[in-house]
Design a protein around this motif. Structure first.
Motif, PDB file in Angstrom:
ATOM      1  N   GLY A 178       0.802  -1.210   0.000  1.00 58.07           N
ATOM      2  CA  GLY A 178       0.000   0.000   0.000  1.00 58.07           C
ATOM      3  C   GLY A 178       0.838   1.264   0.000  1.00 58.07           C
ATOM      4  O   GLY A 178       0.573   2.187  -0.752  1.00 58.07           O
ATOM      5  N   ALA A 200       2.322   2.436  -3.395  1.00 50.68           N
ATOM      6  CA  ALA A 200       1.476   2.688  -4.553  1.00 50.68           C
ATOM      7  C   ALA A 200       0.617   3.937  -4.387  1.00 50.68           C
ATOM      8  O   ALA A 200      -0.550   3.857  -4.080  1.00 50.68           O
ATOM      9  CB  ALA A 200       0.583   1.478  -4.798  1.00 50.68           C
ATOM     10  N   ALA A 250      -1.802   6.638  -5.215  1.00 49.20           N
ATOM     11  CA  ALA A 250      -2.904   6.538  -6.166  1.00 49.20           C
ATOM     12  C   ALA A 250      -2.701   7.442  -7.381  1.00 49.20           C
ATOM     13  O   ALA A 250      -3.060   7.086  -8.495  1.00 49.20           O
ATOM     14  CB  ALA A 250      -4.216   6.877  -5.480  1.00 49.20           C
ATOM     15  N   GLN A 308      -0.458   6.137 -10.650  1.00 48.53           N
ATOM     16  CA  GLN A 308      -0.764   4.990 -11.509  1.00 48.53           C
ATOM     17  C   GLN A 308      -2.262   4.813 -11.650  1.00 48.53           C
ATOM     18  O   GLN A 308      -3.035   5.143 -10.776  1.00 48.53           O
ATOM     19  CB  GLN A 308      -0.145   3.737 -10.922  1.00 48.53           C
ATOM     20  CG  GLN A 308      -0.635   3.461  -9.510  1.00 48.53           C
ATOM     21  CD  GLN A 308       0.041   2.232  -8.955  1.00 48.53           C
ATOM     22  OE1 GLN A 308       1.068   2.334  -8.326  1.00 48.53           O
ATOM     23  NE2 GLN A 308      -0.538   1.093  -9.210  1.00 48.53           N
ATOM     24  N   PRO A 336      -3.509  -1.174 -10.490  1.00 47.74           N
ATOM     25  CA  PRO A 336      -2.607  -1.733  -9.482  1.00 47.74           C
ATOM     26  C   PRO A 336      -1.417  -2.409 -10.160  1.00 47.74           C
ATOM     27  O   PRO A 336      -1.527  -2.877 -11.285  1.00 47.74           O
ATOM     28  CB  PRO A 336      -3.480  -2.751  -8.736  1.00 47.74           C
ATOM     29  CG  PRO A 336      -4.668  -2.980  -9.589  1.00 47.74           C
ATOM     30  CD  PRO A 336      -4.831  -1.792 -10.471  1.00 47.74           C
ATOM     31  N   LEU A 337      -0.284  -2.441  -9.459  1.00 51.85           N
ATOM     32  CA  LEU A 337       0.915  -3.011 -10.054  1.00 51.85           C
ATOM     33  C   LEU A 337       0.749  -4.508 -10.257  1.00 51.85           C
ATOM     34  O   LEU A 337       0.300  -5.219  -9.368  1.00 51.85           O
ATOM     35  CB  LEU A 337       2.118  -2.750  -9.152  1.00 51.85           C
ATOM     36  CG  LEU A 337       2.560  -1.297  -9.027  1.00 51.85           C
ATOM     37  CD1 LEU A 337       3.672  -1.173  -7.994  1.00 51.85           C
ATOM     38  CD2 LEU A 337       3.021  -0.765 -10.368  1.00 51.85           C
ATOM     39  N   GLU A 338       1.106  -4.963 -11.444  1.00 52.81           N
ATOM     40  CA  GLU A 338       1.017  -6.374 -11.784  1.00 52.81           C
ATOM     41  C   GLU A 338       2.419  -6.980 -11.689  1.00 52.81           C
ATOM     42  O   GLU A 338       3.274  -6.700 -12.535  1.00 52.81           O
ATOM     43  CB  GLU A 338       0.484  -6.511 -13.218  1.00 52.81           C
ATOM     44  CG  GLU A 338       0.244  -7.921 -13.691  1.00 52.81           C
ATOM     45  CD  GLU A 338      -0.910  -8.589 -12.953  1.00 52.81           C
ATOM     46  OE1 GLU A 338      -0.741  -9.745 -12.550  1.00 52.81           O
ATOM     47  OE2 GLU A 338      -1.971  -7.942 -12.792  1.00 52.81           O
TER      48      GLU A 338
END
Lengths: 205, 266
Positions: free
Chosen positions: B3, B6, B8, B11, B14-16
């Motif tokens: 959390g 990342a 908001a 991006q 959500p990061l893959e």
């Protein structure tokens, strides 16, 4: 042995060498698409095509020394190798433009101007264009053999630029590209020396 | 998980994370060779148990610690971070690790300490790149102390819930997600607190190309690669480039560099 080799070479048509020489391209694309070149297939494919370009140029530079020092006459394949190297460099460049850089023209143009190894690679490519365009019998007739041979000596510069491009793309001094440079320098040196010793004997470069 | 990594705003999705296979097969770890596949091929021979880490310099609790004595009491978290190499490729890695700040608190940096320096193991018998001297080994890296204390700065011990593979820097490595990957030094055997900016390996080799800070910055030109965009590993043959984000998409670190000209302190 040498005679048998020369006799065999006379029977092989140049178009067969050309077609055979093209086969690695679909093969490498297939390997790249199916995971055979690792998890970053674009960079791997780009590198493979660059290596093939340089290897074919080196093979072309071997033809004259082979004839002069070993009596092996493969001269009819020299243009084939040159044209093949051009095909590979076009694919190499195409991968950079289309797959690696994703058609980001602004960034590519800046890279060509600003990154010495890309500048050098691009200069080598541009120098190869007139050689590829004139690699046919009509051009030799129109230009005359002497002028044609003189122009095609540009391949010496192209080979050196190609090796420099390969060395400079590495972050540290690597053995492999230095070996390529050494081989090219050796092949060029073979051309320089005998001319001084055996004056009067001319063998086209 | 992740959390904190990342924001908001930076991006849209959500990061893959990349696959374990991708993360383990495409590495820079020059001790084991300069090819991307060399570390996976060669690093298996390195023994990481037992492992000792020497802590020295301006620190209250110096010493040579068995790994478990040093980090056994740290809280391991999951952090999904972007990983951006200076060679303009990137991955997303689901690390397991603890905050370097927690370890530093335990070690007790002294008053004058302003920087932290790290050193990678040198084991010539199992490291072909060391035998060939492709770089000036041991590999050394460093951070300013406030960078080291930032909550994003991680010491990783695993990824995907598994212990780190040797090629990923087992048993203990640094992860600084807003800096180019070479700052995130692997297989650490020494941690030194110091009052002056420590030497760093790539900066020593070529100061024009690699600065001490080496923050991911699409606007600062690198002599060798444009840093404006990056190739995402694992996208296959027809994946396109993506724009590189300032601080690799971690704008919360910007206050660390307030008042600094990042085109000079690159």
């Amino acid at each position: 042995m040498i005679d048998a080799l020369n006799r065999a070479a006379r029977k092989v048509p140049t178009w067969a060498v050309f077609v055979l020489g093209l086969l690695p391209i679909p093969y490498l694309f297939y390997r790249a698409a199916t995971g055979g070149l690792g998890v970053e297939p674009i960079t791997a494919l780009e590198r493979e095509m660059g290596l093939w370009t340089l290897q074919l140029i080196i093979a072309g530079l071997c033809i004259t020394p082979l004839r002069r020092f070993a009596g092996v006459n493969l001269i009819k394949f020299r243009r084939t190798l040159g044209v093949l190297s051009f095909v590979y460099v076009v694919v190499h460049l195409g991968i950079w433009v289309g797959l690696d850089m994703s058609l980001r023209w602004g960034q590519m143009w800046a890279d060509i101007l600003k990154r010495p190894y890309i500048t050098i690679g691009m200069v080598a490519f541009v120098l190869m264009i007139p050689l590829a365009v004139t690699s046919n019998n009509l051009s030799i007739r129109k230009m005359g053999g002497a002028a044609w041979r003189k122009m095609h000596k540009a391949v010496y510069a192209i080979a050196l630029l190609g090796a420099a491009h390969f060395i400079m793309v590495q972050k540290v001094w690597e053995a492999e590209p230095l070996i390529y440079l050494a081989v090219i320098l050796g092949l060029l040196a073979l051309r320089a020396r005998p001319l001084q010793k055996t004056s009067g004997v001319r063998a086209g470069g | 998980a992740g959390g904190i990594a990342a924001p908001a705003a930076a991006q849209s999705a959500p990061l893959e994370p990349n696959t374990l296979e991708e993360i383990r097969s495409y590495n820079n770890f020059y001790e084991f060779g300069t090819g991307k596949g060399d570390p996976a091929e060669n690093a298996g021979a390195m023994q990481t148990d037992p492992w000792q880490v020497t802590v020295d310099g301006l620190v209250d609790n110096p010493g040579t610690y068995a790994l478990d004595d040093l980090i056994g009491d740290m809280t391991i978290e999951d952090r999904i971070y972007r990983f951006r190499c200076v060679e303009a490729w990137s991955m997303v890695v689901p690390w397991n690790g603890f905050e370097l700040g927690d370890l530093l608190q335990k070690l007790g940096p002294q008053e004058g300490a302003k920087f932290i320096a790290f050193e990678t193991a040198v084991i010539p018998e199992v490291m072909p790149g060391v035998r060939r001297r492709v770089l000036d080994f041991p590999y050394v890296e460093g951070l300013r102390l406030d960078e080291a204390m930032h909550p994003l700065t991680l010491m990783a011990t695993g990824l995907y819930g598994e212990p780190l593979a040797n090629q990923n820097g087992a048993p203990l490595r640094l992860v600084v997600p807003w800096k180019y990957g070479f700052k995130s030094i692997k297989s650490i055997v020494r941690i030194t607190l110091t009052d002056e900016m420590p030497p760093t390996t790539w900066n020593r080799l070529n100061a024009r190309e690699y600065g001490f800070y080496s923050n991911v910055n699409p606007n600062v030109d690198h002599p060798r690669w444009s840093q404006a965009s990056e190739r995402v590993i694992g996208g296959g043959l027809f994946s396109s480039r993506q724009d590189t984000l300032m601080f690799n998409g971690y704008p919360e670190v910007a206050p660390l560099y307030e008042g600094m000209d990042l085109s000079v302190a690159y």
